[in-house]
Design a protein around this motif. Sequence first.
Motif, PDB file in Angstrom:
ATOM      1  N   ASP A 148      35.351  55.707  44.619  1.00  0.00           N
ATOM      2  CA  ASP A 148      35.679  54.280  44.496  1.00  0.00           C
ATOM      3  C   ASP A 148      34.417  53.427  44.518  1.00  0.00           C
ATOM      4  O   ASP A 148      34.259  52.509  43.700  1.00  0.00           O
ATOM      5  N   TRP A 149      33.527  53.708  45.458  1.00  0.00           N
ATOM      6  CA  TRP A 149      32.282  52.939  45.535  1.00  0.00           C
ATOM      7  C   TRP A 149      31.439  53.125  44.278  1.00  0.00           C
ATOM      8  O   TRP A 149      30.841  52.166  43.782  1.00  0.00           O
ATOM      9  N   ALA A 150      31.415  54.336  43.749  1.00  0.00           N
ATOM     10  CA  ALA A 150      30.644  54.602  42.540  1.00  0.00           C
ATOM     11  C   ALA A 150      31.185  53.811  41.349  1.00  0.00           C
ATOM     12  O   ALA A 150      30.423  53.431  40.447  1.00  0.00           O
ATOM     13  N   GLY A 194      39.878  38.562  43.418  1.00  0.00           N
ATOM     14  CA  GLY A 194      39.810  40.013  43.427  1.00  0.00           C
ATOM     15  C   GLY A 194      41.195  40.621  43.373  1.00  0.00           C
ATOM     16  O   GLY A 194      42.212  39.910  43.323  1.00  0.00           O
ATOM     17  N   ILE A 195      41.239  41.944  43.371  1.00  0.00           N
ATOM     18  CA  ILE A 195      42.500  42.677  43.401  1.00  0.00           C
ATOM     19  C   ILE A 195      42.374  43.825  44.400  1.00  0.00           C
ATOM     20  O   ILE A 195      41.268  44.174  44.824  1.00  0.00           O
ATOM     21  N   GLU A 196      43.515  44.389  44.745  1.00  0.00           N
ATOM     22  CA  GLU A 196      43.532  45.586  45.573  1.00  0.00           C
ATOM     23  C   GLU A 196      44.124  46.729  44.755  1.00  0.00           C
ATOM     24  O   GLU A 196      45.248  46.619  44.244  1.00  0.00           O
ATOM     25  N   VAL A 197      43.363  47.793  44.607  1.00  0.00           N
ATOM     26  CA  VAL A 197      43.819  48.983  43.889  1.00  0.00           C
ATOM     27  C   VAL A 197      44.308  49.997  44.923  1.00  0.00           C
ATOM     28  O   VAL A 197      43.517  50.481  45.737  1.00  0.00           O
ATOM     29  N   SER A 198      45.592  50.298  44.888  1.00  0.00           N
ATOM     30  CA  SER A 198      46.160  51.211  45.869  1.00  0.00           C
ATOM     31  C   SER A 198      47.167  52.127  45.192  1.00  0.00           C
ATOM     32  O   SER A 198      47.603  51.886  44.059  1.00  0.00           O
ATOM     33  N   ASP A 199      47.550  53.177  45.895  1.00  0.00           N
ATOM     34  CA  ASP A 199      48.624  54.060  45.424  1.00  0.00           C
ATOM     35  C   ASP A 199      49.507  54.464  46.591  1.00  0.00           C
ATOM     36  O   ASP A 199      49.926  55.604  46.726  1.00  0.00           O
ATOM     37  N   GLY A 200      49.802  53.471  47.424  1.00  0.00           N
ATOM     38  CA  GLY A 200      50.592  53.733  48.626  1.00  0.00           C
ATOM     39  C   GLY A 200      52.032  54.086  48.343  1.00  0.00           C
ATOM     40  O   GLY A 200      52.685  54.753  49.156  1.00  0.00           O
ATOM     41  N   THR A 201      52.562  53.642  47.183  1.00  0.00           N
ATOM     42  CA  THR A 201      53.970  53.902  46.869  1.00  0.00           C
ATOM     43  C   THR A 201      54.159  54.658  45.563  1.00  0.00           C
ATOM     44  O   THR A 201      55.283  55.042  45.237  1.00  0.00           O
ATOM     45  N   LEU A 211      36.022  42.055  34.523  1.00  0.00           N
ATOM     46  CA  LEU A 211      36.626  40.722  34.411  1.00  0.00           C
ATOM     47  C   LEU A 211      36.061  39.743  35.443  1.00  0.00           C
ATOM     48  O   LEU A 211      36.525  38.604  35.541  1.00  0.00           O
ATOM     49  N   GLY A 212      35.088  40.183  36.209  1.00  0.00           N
ATOM     50  CA  GLY A 212      34.488  39.317  37.215  1.00  0.00           C
ATOM     51  C   GLY A 212      35.236  39.271  38.522  1.00  0.00           C
ATOM     52  O   GLY A 212      34.978  38.398  39.364  1.00  0.00           O
ATOM     53  N   LEU A 213      36.143  40.216  38.736  1.00  0.00           N
ATOM     54  CA  LEU A 213      36.923  40.281  39.965  1.00  0.00           C
ATOM     55  C   LEU A 213      36.305  41.287  40.935  1.00  0.00           C
ATOM     56  O   LEU A 213      35.723  42.290  40.514  1.00  0.00           O
ATOM     57  N   THR A 214      36.451  41.017  42.216  1.00  0.00           N
ATOM     58  CA  THR A 214      36.046  41.981  43.231  1.00  0.00           C
ATOM     59  C   THR A 214      37.159  43.003  43.394  1.00  0.00           C
ATOM     60  O   THR A 214      38.329  42.632  43.514  1.00  0.00           O
ATOM     61  N   ALA A 215      36.793  44.263  43.383  1.00  0.00           N
ATOM     62  CA  ALA A 215      37.793  45.326  43.533  1.00  0.00           C
ATOM     63  C   ALA A 215      37.757  45.875  44.954  1.00  0.00           C
ATOM     64  O   ALA A 215      36.723  46.364  45.416  1.00  0.00           O
ATOM     65  N   TYR A 216      38.880  45.757  45.640  1.00  0.00           N
ATOM     66  CA  TYR A 216      39.076  46.400  46.937  1.00  0.00           C
ATOM     67  C   TYR A 216      40.058  47.541  46.711  1.00  0.00           C
ATOM     68  O   TYR A 216      41.018  47.395  45.957  1.00  0.00           O
ATOM     69  N   THR A 217      39.813  48.665  47.324  1.00  0.00           N
ATOM     70  CA  THR A 217      40.746  49.776  47.169  1.00  0.00           C
ATOM     71  C   THR A 217      41.358  50.132  48.512  1.00  0.00           C
ATOM     72  O   THR A 217      40.884  49.698  49.563  1.00  0.00           O
TER      73      THR A 217
END
Length: 274
Positions: free
Chosen positions: A170-172, A116-123, A141-147
């Motif tokens: 994000d959930w949608a 999976g990946i983490e989608v963030s905008d902390g910086t 791409l078959g990855l789990t998305a964590y935000t």
Amino acid sequence: MNRTTLTAKWPEGLSDPSGSRHAKPRAKGRTMIIDKGIGVHAFEDLLSTSGQYIDIVKFGFGTSPLYPPEVLRTKIETASKYGVAVIPGGTLLEAAVRLDVVPGFFRQVLAFGFTGIEVSDGTINMSRTLRSDLIRDARSLGLTAYTEYGKKLSGSRIDIRDFAETAEQDWACGAELVTVEARESGKGVGLFDERGEHREGELAMILEAVPNMDRVLWEAPLKEQQVYLIRELGPNVNLGNIPVNDVLTLETMRRGLRSDTFGLHREPYIDYMI
């Protein structure tokens, strides 16, 4: 008692006095640890000891490209053997966005076997459109998305209405969990003040705006923060940025096997002294 009469099974209920914890894969009560660069052998030791209590490993910040490739691949393969999801830190994706190399980022994530990946905008500042596209691209791409919600700048607070709207969107788009930023320090960001203490009344307001806590993960690297969230939200609250050495400690608190949460989810206190 003769040692030969001993068994490997503890008395029923003693391993989980809370009576609430479930084996993996868990839909709630997930634990995300932050790996800031421990070696292969330490990583293997961690998972052999505590793997059943770890749901997600995040290779913190932008550390992933700094590993020797064989080391990174070995760690990811080891995590997979224990049923642990593995993601690079959200800062790495933010760097890929800034450098305009997102396709290359996804290519390497898949090549190394991240789940999976983490989608963030902390910086960085990221548009809603781009955030949604990254979540959908990961899913395709078959990855789990964590935000992740929130800025890393000290003093940043949670805009509760914005958080609620961001989480729903994000959930949608297919995000698995939405993480509330608290950095690795747990101080001066999000739910916690400069001393690492929770901001009074803020959690209650968040719960009114976002009632579905099963899909929210709280970064809570400090023990007092973990105790607070377990007391307020129950043993199956999702917690993240847990230091690698604190996995078993956290699990004891979830189960009522440490004084901080002893008896919290069972009967009222009883004096057992005879």
